[in-house]
Design an enzyme around this catalytic site. Sequence first.
Site, mmCIF file in Angstrom:
data_model
loop_
_atom_site.group_PDB
_atom_site.id
_atom_site.type_symbol
_atom_site.label_atom_id
_atom_site.label_comp_id
_atom_site.label_asym_id
_atom_site.label_seq_id
_atom_site.Cartn_x
_atom_site.Cartn_y
_atom_site.Cartn_z
ATOM 1 N N ARG A 1 16.240 34.905 2.996
ATOM 2 C CA ARG A 1 15.161 33.923 3.185
ATOM 3 C C ARG A 1 14.313 34.425 4.346
ATOM 4 N NH1 ARG A 1 14.835 28.640 6.092
ATOM 5 N NH2 ARG A 1 13.375 27.267 4.998
ATOM 6 N N GLU B 1 20.361 26.927 4.507
ATOM 7 C CA GLU B 1 20.284 27.273 5.922
ATOM 8 C C GLU B 1 21.248 26.380 6.684
ATOM 9 O OE1 GLU B 1 17.340 26.783 9.478
ATOM 10 O OE2 GLU B 1 16.235 27.614 7.779
#
Length: 452
Positions: free
Chosen positions: A78, A249
């Site tokens: 990411r 995350e």
Amino acid sequence: MKRRLAAFGAVLLAVASSVLISVGPADAAVGLHVSGRNIVEANGQTFVMRGVNHPHVWYTNQTSSFANIKALGANTVRVVLGSGKRWGPSTDVGAVISLCKQNRLICVLEVHDTTGYGEEAAAASLDEAVDYWISQKSALVGQENHVVINIGNEPIGNTDAGQWTAATTAAIAKMRANGFQHLLMVDGPNWGQDWQYVMRDNAQTILDADSQRNTVLSIHMYAVFNTAASITDYLDRFQSNGWPLVIGEFGWRFNSGEVDHETILSEANARGLGYLGWSWSGNTDPILDMATNFDPNQLTSWGERIFNGADGIRATARQATVYDSVTPGPTTPPVTPTTGPPVTPTGTPPGGSGGCTATYAVAGQWTGGFQGDVRVTAGSSAVSGWTVTWTFANGQRVSQAWNATVTSSGSSVTARNVSYNGSLAAGASTTFGFLGSWTGTNSAPTLSCTAS
């Protein structure tokens, strides 16, 4: 996460994590898309994200991080980008995508400027984030097999979190109206942690707002999720509704009040959910760094845990099949490869110095497996393509390769350039790598290089 740690102390250390959720068939989708509870590739193969976040917008010179993250076993990265409202603007989207593709990583691209909108005065709105994606559309169209667009990072703070639903549905509609067919990812409010459950309670509304039924939701797990019960309850709510979920995350429990990362990892593995940990390096608070100073040979406790531990990346990641050129599914190397000096045999094709040469090195070796690196160098004239061949003498086998199309027939191996690294100027070089297996002896083969 890195640049916002001070602000996050006041909001229970909110960083970023991504939970992928969507529903219903995605018949209109191309490339990566949602199907039932899963993210799938264009060929229908289920893809489970296993990777980390990389703070590219603040460290644009750290391009080697993509290869290092891949070498540690990740299948996804990411990438933090800026729209120009607070950071950036990131105008190198095409180069970032190329780095992902060269290293066989699925690329989740996110605009970070939206972090904490409504509470953070400098933050960009989701509508402004969509304007940024529109400005970068030429680099994104055609990359649907390789790229997920995370519209905006943690787009609403703790002030009026309820505005998230309307802002998010409008952003999705605007992306589709402007022709984007990518898998879209949407972060929750409350600095991504959704502790007021606005995203959880309006998830179906968001998913139904996408005309292509190709949106996933993202939950960021930090201090709000510091117990096993809080984590499993949240995940259960989405699972019971049949929505695909990725924990994108999250941090680790460096003290008793922080996220219960052990439960996140074990639950993700048990449920077949993807995850993207925060973060590779460069945090304002280095306790969240996985690699010290971006050095893959200096993994921190967090880095060792997420890459090398139980339910971690090395043990559970499987490469996206869009990148498979030999045998689907990688055999990932250990965190700190150890090996002797590289061996560098060369081969010269018919035509002499005007052709190409190739050198071979064992970059890392462990019980039963190894990573090989090959450098191809053009001779005194430019080349438009190259083929490297060799024969293993000790039963070694290639299981996965990158930056080349590699085929095997018994002990004989042929590696050909891919579209982006075949043309080399005179004296210029390119590299490709592979993972392989060995038993007993792992001697270096003699390489032959033929140019076209």
